[in-house]
Design a protein around this motif. Structure first.
Motif, short mmCIF file in Angstrom:
data_model
loop_
_atom_site.label_atom_id
_atom_site.label_comp_id
_atom_site.label_asym_id
_atom_site.label_seq_id
_atom_site.Cartn_x
_atom_site.Cartn_y
_atom_site.Cartn_z
N PHE A 72 0.79 -1.24 0.00
CA PHE A 72 0.00 0.00 0.00
C PHE A 72 0.82 1.29 0.00
CE2 PHE A 72 -2.48 -3.32 2.27
CZ PHE A 72 -3.36 -3.58 1.24
N ASP A 73 2.07 1.21 0.42
CA ASP A 73 2.86 2.44 0.50
C ASP A 73 3.11 3.11 -0.86
OD1 ASP A 73 2.86 2.24 3.17
OD2 ASP A 73 4.98 1.72 3.42
N PRO A 74 3.32 2.34 -1.94
CA PRO A 74 3.62 3.00 -3.23
C PRO A 74 2.56 4.01 -3.65
CG PRO A 74 4.08 0.66 -3.39
CD PRO A 74 3.43 0.89 -2.04
N ALA A 75 1.32 3.82 -3.23
CA ALA A 75 0.26 4.74 -3.64
C ALA A 75 0.40 6.10 -2.97
CB ALA A 75 -1.11 4.13 -3.33
N GLU A 76 1.14 6.11 -1.85
CA GLU A 76 1.21 7.31 -1.03
C GLU A 76 1.80 8.50 -1.79
OE1 GLU A 76 3.38 7.75 3.09
OE2 GLU A 76 1.98 6.06 3.11
N SER A 77 2.83 8.24 -2.62
CA SER A 77 3.53 9.34 -3.29
C SER A 77 2.88 9.73 -4.61
CB SER A 77 4.98 8.92 -3.53
OG SER A 77 5.00 7.71 -4.26
N ARG A 81 -2.67 11.06 -8.89
CA ARG A 81 -3.83 10.24 -9.27
C ARG A 81 -5.16 10.89 -8.86
NH1 ARG A 81 -2.65 4.73 -10.49
NH2 ARG A 81 -0.45 4.24 -10.17
N HIS A 82 -5.05 11.93 -8.04
CA HIS A 82 -6.27 12.60 -7.60
C HIS A 82 -6.48 13.88 -8.39
CE1 HIS A 82 -6.71 9.93 -4.15
NE2 HIS A 82 -5.39 9.98 -4.05
N PRO A 83 -7.73 14.19 -8.71
CA PRO A 83 -8.02 15.37 -9.53
C PRO A 83 -7.54 16.67 -8.87
CG PRO A 83 -10.05 14.41 -8.66
CD PRO A 83 -8.95 13.44 -8.37
N THR A 84 -7.54 16.71 -7.52
CA THR A 84 -7.18 17.96 -6.84
C THR A 84 -5.71 18.30 -7.01
OG1 THR A 84 -6.96 16.57 -4.88
CG2 THR A 84 -8.97 17.87 -5.05
N PHE A 85 -4.91 17.37 -7.57
CA PHE A 85 -3.49 17.62 -7.80
C PHE A 85 -3.29 18.74 -8.81
CE2 PHE A 85 0.43 16.71 -10.19
CZ PHE A 85 1.36 16.66 -9.15
N PHE A 86 -4.24 18.88 -9.72
CA PHE A 86 -4.10 19.83 -10.82
C PHE A 86 -4.86 21.11 -10.55
CE2 PHE A 86 -3.89 15.46 -12.23
CZ PHE A 86 -2.67 15.42 -12.88
N ASP A 87 -4.15 22.23 -10.63
CA ASP A 87 -4.80 23.53 -10.46
C ASP A 87 -5.37 23.98 -11.80
OD1 ASP A 87 -4.39 23.93 -7.78
OD2 ASP A 87 -2.31 24.63 -8.11
N ILE A 88 -6.65 24.21 -11.83
CA ILE A 88 -7.28 24.70 -13.06
C ILE A 88 -7.75 26.13 -12.77
CG2 ILE A 88 -9.18 24.34 -14.71
CD1 ILE A 88 -7.19 22.06 -14.81
N PRO A 89 -7.36 27.10 -13.58
CA PRO A 89 -7.74 28.49 -13.32
C PRO A 89 -9.25 28.65 -13.26
CG PRO A 89 -6.15 28.35 -15.14
CD PRO A 89 -6.55 26.95 -14.81
N ASP A 90 -9.72 29.58 -12.39
CA ASP A 90 -11.15 29.80 -12.23
C ASP A 90 -11.83 30.17 -13.54
OD1 ASP A 90 -10.90 29.24 -9.60
OD2 ASP A 90 -10.89 31.34 -8.92
N GLU A 91 -11.07 30.92 -14.40
CA GLU A 91 -11.67 31.37 -15.66
C GLU A 91 -12.13 30.20 -16.53
OE1 GLU A 91 -8.90 32.53 -13.97
OE2 GLU A 91 -7.75 33.46 -15.60
N VAL A 92 -11.49 29.08 -16.36
CA VAL A 92 -11.84 27.91 -17.21
C VAL A 92 -13.24 27.40 -16.87
CG1 VAL A 92 -11.15 25.55 -17.85
CG2 VAL A 92 -9.40 27.27 -17.34
N GLY A 93 -13.67 27.67 -15.65
CA GLY A 93 -15.00 27.18 -15.25
C GLY A 93 -14.91 25.82 -14.61
N LYS A 94 -16.06 25.22 -14.44
CA LYS A 94 -16.15 23.96 -13.73
C LYS A 94 -15.58 22.82 -14.60
CE LYS A 94 -19.58 21.45 -10.98
NZ LYS A 94 -19.37 20.09 -11.46
N MET A 95 -14.72 22.00 -13.99
CA MET A 95 -14.16 20.87 -14.73
C MET A 95 -14.10 19.64 -13.86
SD MET A 95 -10.47 20.51 -16.68
CE MET A 95 -10.85 21.66 -17.99
#
Lengths: 95, 337
Positions: A72-77, A81-95
């Motif tokens: 299970f440890d390999p998943a830690e780093s 894999r989670h969507p919140t990892f990526f910052d999407i600018p507010d102007e782009v709208g909901k994604m």
């Protein structure tokens, strides 16, 4: 006059239509049919389920606690894999 | 409580622990659950088997004083309710035996130890249920006392025990409320009924207080169990909590707690009350209560007389398996359609 113990079964109940069966506990029964009957009496006295699975406990293979790290440890780093990892600018709208 | 005198070793100091024991204690202290395949100290495993086993036995033996009244319940509705409650107790016993079995002991082994007197069950079930009001008192007081102990045990360190407790607590509240409902009916009924309710309270009050086990100053097995989180509160803490909650319930019923020393203590924000007769408690535990022999005879009789049935189901299961095997072999034969 046998002293043979009834084998152990693991019980899984589907709580409602559309949900997964979930492990709820175990019980002893001489065969699968009786295991279902017992599971009904022991685990669904208050309408807890719409479907029952029983599996002989001896047929379940479990991962060992000592394997916890390698498994299970390999998943830690890998937070990407989670969507919140990526910052999407507010102007782009909901994604 | 349902496990009143669970023997365990004394508390082990941290400097005397092995590395494994220290790591184990850290996990418990961090609130992690211990699961069946995890490493655990032998004392932890043994104490848990005794405690969960005793608890399971109490659920099973606890069916007897109430089962006694199923056929004599005053209405069809009360009969159905009591039957459901007693069936729950059987279920609770099974959840707990299953939890104990994850520690490497079999249910049949535990039952054998109960029947041969090597394992105990709660002292409370060695008192008789003489009339219908007693069934009310048992639900209200005995199940009420059980809940006091079981609610904190949901947080116990051993995963399977904790999960069994969560399941049990969900169902236990029904038991106490059905008891109180019987008491209300009796206490607000005719004068005779009210007298019966008072008499039941008189007889069950001190035995219910005994359910929490000996006073903390005489309770020798607590420290290690509390460090392991298989005991969450001390006996006296739980007893005090039970009295505090029960006194107003008795007042509502217009019944009197049979204790002249009972009085509200403003300083401790709780009631002062008399201790039960501990000599009586130890006699009952030793096997000399009013119903010890009768309870064990009923258990052993049920087990022995059920043997043909258990064997029959085994024989049927074996035959059916053989038949399935034969059918499968026949289907594999070439030319078979």
């Amino acid at each position: 006059m046998s002293k043979k113990e009834w084998p152990l079964w693991e019980v899984f109940i589907r709580g409602q239509h559309g949900l997964n069966h979930r492990h709820v506990g175990s019980l002893h029964a001489p065969d699968a049919e009786m295991a279902i009957n017992h599971a009904r009496d022991v685990y669904t006295r208050r309408r807890e389920g719409v479907s029952i699975w029983v599996v002989p406990s001896k047929d379940i293979t479990a991962s060992s606690p000592s394997e916890k790290g390698p498994l299970f440890d390999p998943a830690e780093s890998k937070t990407y894999r989670h969507p919140t990892f990526f910052d999407i600018p507010d102007e782009v709208g909901k994604m | 409580m349902y496990a009143q005198l669970v023997k365990s070793d004394g508390l082990k100091a941290r400097e005397d622990m092995s590395a494994e024991e220290r790591a184990f204690q850290d996990r418990v202290d961090n609130g992690e659950k211990i699961e069946p395949k995890d490493w655990m100290p032998e004392g932890y495993r043994k104490t848990l088997i005794r405690q969960i086993g005793q608890h399971a036995h109490s659920e099973i033996v606890g069916q007897l004083p109430e089962g006694n009244w199923i056929t004599r319940a005053p209405s069809l509705e009360r009969k159905a309710i009591l039957l459901a409650k007693v069936q729950d107790e059987a279920g609770h016993g099974l959840y707990l035996y299953s939890a104990a079995e994850t520690l490497g002991v079999s249910r049949d082994e535990l039952l054998e130890k109960l029947h041969s007197g090597k394992m105990k069950y709660s002292s409370i079930f060695n008192y008789p249920t003489l009339n219908w009001a007693d069934i009310g008192a048992v639900g209200w007081l005995v199940d009420g006392a059980a809940i006091m102990n079981q609610v904190p045990l949901q947080r116990t360190s051993y995963g399977p025990y904790s999960r069994a407790m969560i399941r049990i607590c969900k169902e236990e509240s029904f038991h106490q409320r059905q008891g109180y409902s019987i008491m209300m009916k009796m206490a607000f009924g005719t004068l005779e009924q009210k007298e019966m309710a008072q008499d039941a309270l008189n007889r069950f009050w001190f035995p219910s207080l005994m359910m929490f086990g000996p006073s903390d100053k005489d309770s020798v097995h607590s420290a290690q169990s509390m460090a392991w989180k298989i005991k969450i509160n001390t006996n006296d803490e739980l007893r005090q909590k039970f009295v505090n909650e029960t006194v107003p319930q008795a007042e509502y019923l217009g019944l009197t707690i049979p204790d002249e020393k009972l009085a509200w203590n403003e300083d401790k924000q709780g009631y002062d009350f008399s201790e039960p007769d501990w000599a009586e408690f130890f006699e009952v535990i030793k096997g000399n209560g009013p119903c010890n022999r009768e309870r064990m005879e009923a258990r052993v009789k049920a087990w022995d007389e059920g043997e043909w049935f258990r064997d029959g189901l085994n024989a049927y299961a074996e035959k059916a398996a053989d038949r399935r095997k034969a059918a499968a072999t026949a289907a594999e034969k070439p030319g078979y359609r």
